[in-house]
Design an enzyme around this catalytic site. Structure first.
Site, PDB file in Angstrom:
ATOM      1  N   ASP A  88       0.735  -1.182   0.058  1.00  0.00           N
ATOM      2  CA  ASP A  88      -0.214  -0.006   0.021  1.00  0.00           C
ATOM      3  C   ASP A  88       1.102   1.301  -0.094  1.00  0.00           C
ATOM      4  O   ASP A  88       1.915   1.401   0.789  1.00  0.00           O
ATOM      5  CB  ASP A  88      -0.838   0.165   1.374  1.00  0.00           C
ATOM      6  CG  ASP A  88      -1.858   1.091   1.030  1.00  0.00           C
ATOM      7  OD1 ASP A  88      -2.808   1.047   0.352  1.00  0.00           O
ATOM      8  OD2 ASP A  88      -1.842   2.151   1.798  1.00  0.00           O
ATOM      9  N   ASP A 479      12.658  32.762  26.581  1.00  0.00           N
ATOM     10  CA  ASP A 479      13.859  32.070  26.748  1.00  0.00           C
ATOM     11  C   ASP A 479      14.739  32.789  27.867  1.00  0.00           C
ATOM     12  O   ASP A 479      13.871  34.035  28.236  1.00  0.00           O
ATOM     13  CB  ASP A 479      14.925  32.179  25.656  1.00  0.00           C
ATOM     14  CG  ASP A 479      15.727  30.932  25.582  1.00  0.00           C
ATOM     15  OD1 ASP A 479      16.196  30.334  26.697  1.00  0.00           O
ATOM     16  OD2 ASP A 479      15.782  30.094  24.578  1.00  0.00           O
ATOM     17  N   GLY A 505      12.416  34.830  30.552  1.00  0.00           N
ATOM     18  CA  GLY A 505      12.209  34.135  31.622  1.00  0.00           C
ATOM     19  C   GLY A 505      12.613  32.658  31.733  1.00  0.00           C
ATOM     20  O   GLY A 505      13.381  32.078  30.626  1.00  0.00           O
ATOM     21  N   PHE A 507      11.758  28.816  32.197  1.00  0.00           N
ATOM     22  CA  PHE A 507      10.551  27.775  32.100  1.00  0.00           C
ATOM     23  C   PHE A 507      10.432  26.920  33.274  1.00  0.00           C
ATOM     24  O   PHE A 507       9.378  26.168  33.488  1.00  0.00           O
ATOM     25  CB  PHE A 507      10.260  27.069  30.806  1.00  0.00           C
ATOM     26  CG  PHE A 507      11.600  26.251  30.023  1.00  0.00           C
ATOM     27  CD1 PHE A 507      12.200  25.455  30.988  1.00  0.00           C
ATOM     28  CD2 PHE A 507      11.881  26.309  28.935  1.00  0.00           C
ATOM     29  CE1 PHE A 507      13.164  24.742  30.535  1.00  0.00           C
ATOM     30  CE2 PHE A 507      13.038  25.683  28.427  1.00  0.00           C
ATOM     31  CZ  PHE A 507      13.420  24.931  29.037  1.00  0.00           C
TER      32      PHE A 507
HETATM   33  O1  LIG Z   1       4.716   8.084  -8.670  1.00  0.00           O
HETATM   34  C1  LIG Z   1       3.629   7.163  -8.360  1.00  0.00           C
HETATM   35  N1  LIG Z   1       2.847   7.295  -7.041  1.00  0.00           N
HETATM   36  C2  LIG Z   1       2.096   6.252  -7.058  1.00  0.00           C
HETATM   37  C3  LIG Z   1       1.790   5.305  -7.940  1.00  0.00           C
HETATM   38  C4  LIG Z   1       0.473   4.308  -7.806  1.00  0.00           C
HETATM   39  O2  LIG Z   1      -0.258   4.483  -6.751  1.00  0.00           O
HETATM   40  C5  LIG Z   1      -1.081   3.408  -6.406  1.00  0.00           C
HETATM   41  C6  LIG Z   1      -1.290   3.687  -5.002  1.00  0.00           C
HETATM   42  O3  LIG Z   1      -2.318   2.885  -4.538  1.00  0.00           O
HETATM   43  P1  LIG Z   1      -2.540   1.666  -3.691  1.00  0.00           P
HETATM   44  O4  LIG Z   1      -1.168   1.206  -2.819  1.00  0.00           O
HETATM   45  O5  LIG Z   1      -3.807   1.734  -2.837  1.00  0.00           O
HETATM   46  O6  LIG Z   1      -2.414   0.438  -4.617  1.00  0.00           O
HETATM   47  P2  LIG Z   1      -3.678   0.337  -5.912  1.00  0.00           P
HETATM   48  O7  LIG Z   1      -3.101   0.604  -7.243  1.00  0.00           O
HETATM   49  O8  LIG Z   1      -4.832   0.488  -5.425  1.00  0.00           O
HETATM   50  O9  LIG Z   1      -3.642  -1.341  -6.154  1.00  0.00           O
HETATM   51  P3  LIG Z   1      -3.822  -2.642  -4.935  1.00  0.00           P
HETATM   52  O10 LIG Z   1      -4.585  -3.387  -5.583  1.00  0.00           O
HETATM   53  O11 LIG Z   1      -2.346  -3.048  -4.576  1.00  0.00           O
HETATM   54  O12 LIG Z   1      -4.279  -2.027  -3.756  1.00  0.00           O
HETATM   55  C7  LIG Z   1      -0.189   2.220  -6.758  1.00  0.00           C
HETATM   56  O13 LIG Z   1      -0.577   1.336  -7.890  1.00  0.00           O
HETATM   57  C8  LIG Z   1       1.084   2.957  -7.412  1.00  0.00           C
HETATM   58  O14 LIG Z   1       1.822   2.367  -8.388  1.00  0.00           O
HETATM   59  C9  LIG Z   1       2.412   5.476  -9.206  1.00  0.00           C
HETATM   60  O15 LIG Z   1       2.189   4.677 -10.210  1.00  0.00           O
HETATM   61  N2  LIG Z   1       3.350   6.572  -9.435  1.00  0.00           N
END
Ligand SMILES: O=c1[nH]cc([C@@H]2O[C@H](COP(=O)(O)OP(=O)(O)OP(=O)(O)O)[C@@H](O)[C@H]2O)c(=O)[nH]1
Length: 613
Positions: A88, A479, A505, A507
C-alpha cells in the site's frame, strides 16, 4: 535472469501478488519473480487516526490486502498459495495522508497541497507465508515499510489542471505518477525511487534475505547485512544451508560492507573489497584508519572557519596561498598546508588561479549564508571539543550517566558564563534550527492555533517559520533573559516579525506566557527525567483544554538510535528518547490524541491535545 538470488528462493513457490497495480506487477516481474496476480478486495478504509504513524497505517493496509486474498483463495480451493504479497502506497504531507484521488477536484486538492513542498511517500509491504493444516489456514506475516522524500517544484494552476486533465493522477497515490508525466513536477527525490512508484524492491529483497537466510548465531558477529548481500555471499550462505564451508569469511569479504545500524559509511573494520588479499594477510582496515584521523579533519574544518577563510574566498576568491596568508596575517607555509588539506577534504578547490570555495563551503561554511553552519563549527571547536577530551576519565570515574558518559549537556552551564559563550551557543542553535525549523513547523497542520509559545526558542528561528507558515499565528519566544537580550542580533526583517515577541523568563520558575500551543524543540533531551517531568507538568497546567503541545526531538527510532550521529551525541547529551517514549510522556501529562510524524531527516515531532483535566 534472476540477478538477486533471493528472488530465486521463491522460484518454486506459488507466489501471489495481491495487487491490481500494474506498476507493482511490472517492478516484480522485471526483477525476475514469477507470480500470479489476484487483486485484493480489501476496502482501504482503516481509521487513520487510530495509527501512531502513517507508515503503521500503510503496513496494516498492505497486510489486510494480502490476508484477504490468502483467505479467499483458501476458501475457494481449500489450498492457499505459499506466499502472498500485499502493498500500500500513501503520500504524507504535514500530518495529512493522501491516497488515490476520487475525482479531478480531489486530485487538484492533493496536488495543490504538494505544490512547492517536500512530502514523504511510504509504501507498506506485507509478505504473508501461508500453510493449510487440517483445512485451516495458517499465516505468518512479515511486514516493513520504506520512506522516500519527494519535493515538488512551484507549479502554476494552469500546469496542475493540464496534468489533471491528462487523466494520469487518478489511480496514483497523492495524485501523481513519478514514473510518467508526473516526473516533470518533481524537483528532487531522496530515497528509493521505486518506492514512490509503488514497490520498494530493494527493501523487499533485504526482507527476503532476512527471512530465507537467517544468520547462524555464531555468525552474527561477522555477517552484517544492511544491503542486499552480494551474489557470492548468497551462494556461500546457500552452501552453508547445505552444510558447506564457513560463510562468515566470504560474507565479510563481499560487497556487504555496510553497517547493520543504518549508517551508510563503511564499517570501520570492513575491508575494502579491492584490497582483500588472497594471500591470507588481513585486508587494509581503511574505515578504521579514517576513524583514527577523524579528529584531525574536524580540527582543520574548525580552524578554517575560525580564520574566516570561507568568508574571504566567497567574496574574493580565487586567491593564491601567499595572498590568503597576507590577508590572514599568517605564516605563508602554514597557510598553504591548511589550504591543501581543505582541498583534500572537499572544502576548497585549487586551480592555476588559486584557491576557491567548493559549493558546500560557500553554502554552509561562510558565515552570512542562509544555510550557514559556521555557528555550529565555532561552538563545537570552542566547547564540545574540550568536553570530549574528558571522555576517558568520565567513562572510568562514572559521571552522571543520565546525561551520557560525559555527564554534561553540551549546552549546559554556559549561558551564565560569559556573553561571548552565550552568543556562541546561540549561533550554534541558530545554525542547527535553520536546517530543521521548516520541517518542524510543517510536520502537522497547526492552523487551528492562533497563539504559540516556543519555550527555549533561542533566536526565534522556529518562531519565524511558524509565523510564516500560519498567517494567523502570534508567536512568543520564551527564553532566559541573557538569551532574549541577545536575540535581536539574529533577527531579519519581514512582515511575520510583527507577530513574534520575545519574553524573558525561566521555564522552570516563571509563569509561562499564555498560548494555545506550546512548543518544545530540542529541549527535552537535554534534561534528566526529574526536570523533564517538572517542565511537562508546568506546561500541562498552563495549557487550556483543546490547546496543544508540540515536541520536536532528535529522530530516535530503534534503527536510528544505533547509528553514528545520535550515538556520538548521546555521549554528552544522553540517549535520545524514541517517538513512543515521547507519546507516553505527553499522555502521562494529560495530553491526548498524540500523533507522531517525521520532520526531515533529523527530527521526529509529536503533537498532543490537552484533555479536560
Ligand atoms: O508516483 C507514483 N505514485 C504512486 C503510484 C501508484 O499509486 C497506487 C497507490 O495505490 P495503492 O497502494 O492503494 O494500490 P492500488 O493501485 O490501489 O493497488 P492495490 O490493488 O495493490 O491496492 C499504486 O498503484 C502505485 O503504483 C504510481 O504509479 N506512481
Amino acid at each position: 535472469m534472476v540477478l538477486c538470488p533471493v528472488i530465486g528462493k521463491l522460484q518454486h513457490k506459488h507466489v501471489v501478488l495481491a495487487s491490481a497495480s500494474p506498476r507493482r506487477q511490472e517492478i516484480l516481474s522485471n526483477a525476475g519473480l514469477r507470480f500470479e496476480v489476484v487483486p485484493s478486495r480489501f476496502k482501504e478504509k482503516l481509521r487513520k487516526a487510530s495509527f501512531a504513524t502513517p507508515y503503521a497505517y500503510a503496513m496494516e493496509t498492505a497486510k489486510q490486502k494480502a490476508l484477504e486474498v490468502a483467505s479467499r483463495m483458501h476458501q475457494k480451493d481449500l489450498r492457499a498459495p505459499d506466499v502472498v504479497i500485499g502493498a500500500d502506497t500513501i503520500v504524507v504531507v504535514g500530518a495529512v495522508i493522501l491516497e488515490k484521488p476520487v475525482d479531478k477536484q480531489d486530485a487538484y486538492r492533493m496536488l495543490s497541497r504538494l505544490n512547492g513542498k517536500e512530502h514523504s511517500v511510504f509504501t507498506g509491504v506485507a509478505i504473508v507465508h501461508c500453510c493449510s493444516k487440517d483445512g485451516r489456514l495458517d499465516t505468518e506475516v512479515s511486514e516493513f515499510y520504506e520512506e522516500t522524500t519527494v519535493k515538488f517544484s512551484e507549479l502554476s494552476e494552469e500546469l496542475l489542471w493540464e496534468y489533471i486533465n491528462s487523466g494520469e493522477p487518478m489511480d496514483k497515490a497523492g495524485g501523481y505518477g513519478i514514473q510518467a508525466q508526473g516526473g516533470m513536477l518533481v524537483e528532487y527525490v531522496h530515497g528509493d525511487f521505486l518506492n514512490v512508484v509503488g514497490f520498494p524492491l530493494n527493501h523487499f529483497c533485504k526482507e527476503l534475505a532476512r527471512l530465507y537466510y537467517p544468520p547462524r548465531p555464531e555468525d552474527l558477529h561477522r555477517v552484517r547485512h544492511a544491503s542486499i548481500p552480494a551474489v557470492d555471499t548468497f551462494e556461500n550462505l546457500s552452501d552453508m544451508e547445505a552444510g558447506g564451508s564457513d560463510p562468515g569469511q566470504s560474507a565479510e569479504g563481499g560487497r556487504g560492507g555496510q553497517q547493520a545500524d543504518g549508517d551508510r559509511s563503511q564499517a570501520p573494520g570492513a575491508p575494502d573489497a579491492a584490497l582483500n588479499g588472497a594471500d591470507g594477510r588481513p585486508p587494509l582496515p581503511a574505515g578504521l584508519l579514517e576513524l583514527m584521523d577523524g579528529f584531525k579533519a574536524s580540527k582543520v574544518l574548525f580552524t578554517a572557519c575560525k580564520l574566516k577563510l570561507f568568508d574571504m574566498l566567497k567574496d574574493q576568491g580565487p586567491l593564491k596561498a601567499v595572498d590568503i596568508a597576507r590577508k590572514l596575517n599568517a605564516c605563508a607555509g602554514g597557510t598553504e598546508w591548511l589550504l591543501d588539506v581543505c582541498v583534500a577534504l572537499g572544502l576548497l578547490e585549487k586551480t592555476h588561479r588559486g584557491y576557491s570555495n567548493t559549493e558546500v563551503a560557500t553554502l554552509h561554511l561562510a558565515s552570512d549564508g542562509e544555510h550557514s553552519l559556521q555557528g555550529l563549527a565555532e561552538y563545537n571547536d570552542a566547547h564540545v571539543w574540550g568536553v570530549f577530551t574528558r571522555l576517558g576519565p568520565a567513562v572510568q570515574e562514572g559521571a552522571d550517566q543520565t546525561r551520557g558518559a560525559l555527564g554534561v549537556m553540551e549546552e549546559e552551564g554556559h549561558l551564565s558564563q560569559s556573553r561571548e559563550m552565550t552568543l556562541q551557543f546561540m549561533r550554534a542553535m541558530h545554525s542547527l534550527s535553520k536546517l530543521t525549523a521548516h520541517h518542524v513547523a510543517t510536520a502537522f497542520d497547526l492552523s487551528r492555533f492562533t497563539s504559540a509559545c516556543d519555550l527555549g526558542g533561542c533566536t526565534g528561528i522556529l518562531a519565524r517559520e511558524l509565523a510564516q507558515e500560519y498567517p494567523r499565528l502570534q508567536v512568543t519566544v520564551f527564553d532566559l533573559p541573557e538569551v532574549t537580550e541577545l536575540s535581536g542580533g539574529f533577527q531579519r526583517g519581514g512582515r511575520q516579525t510583527e507577530r513574534i515577541r520575545f519574553v524573558p523568563g525561566d521555564f522552570f520558575k516563571d509563569n509561562l506566557p499564555e498560548a494555545d500551543l506550546y512548543v518544545l524543540s530540542r529541549i527535552l533531551q537535554d534534561w534528566p527525567d526529574d526536570k523533564l517531568h517538572k517542565l511537562l507538568s508546568r506546561i500541562s497546567s498552563s495549557c487550556k483544554p483543546g490547546g496543544g503541545l508540540l515536541v520536536a526531538e532528535a529522530a530516535a527510532e530503534e534503527k536510528e538510535r544505533a547509528s553514528r550521529r545520535p550515538r556520538l551525541r548521546a555521549l554528552s547529551a544522553g540517549q535520545p528518547r524514541s517517538p513512543d517514549e515521547h507519546r507516553w510522556l505527553l499522555q502521562r501529562h494529560g495530553f491526548q490524541d498524540v500523533r507522531v510524524a517525521r520532520a526531515g531527516d533529523l527530527l521526529h515531532v509529536v503533537l498532543g491535545t490537552r484533555a479536560v483535566p
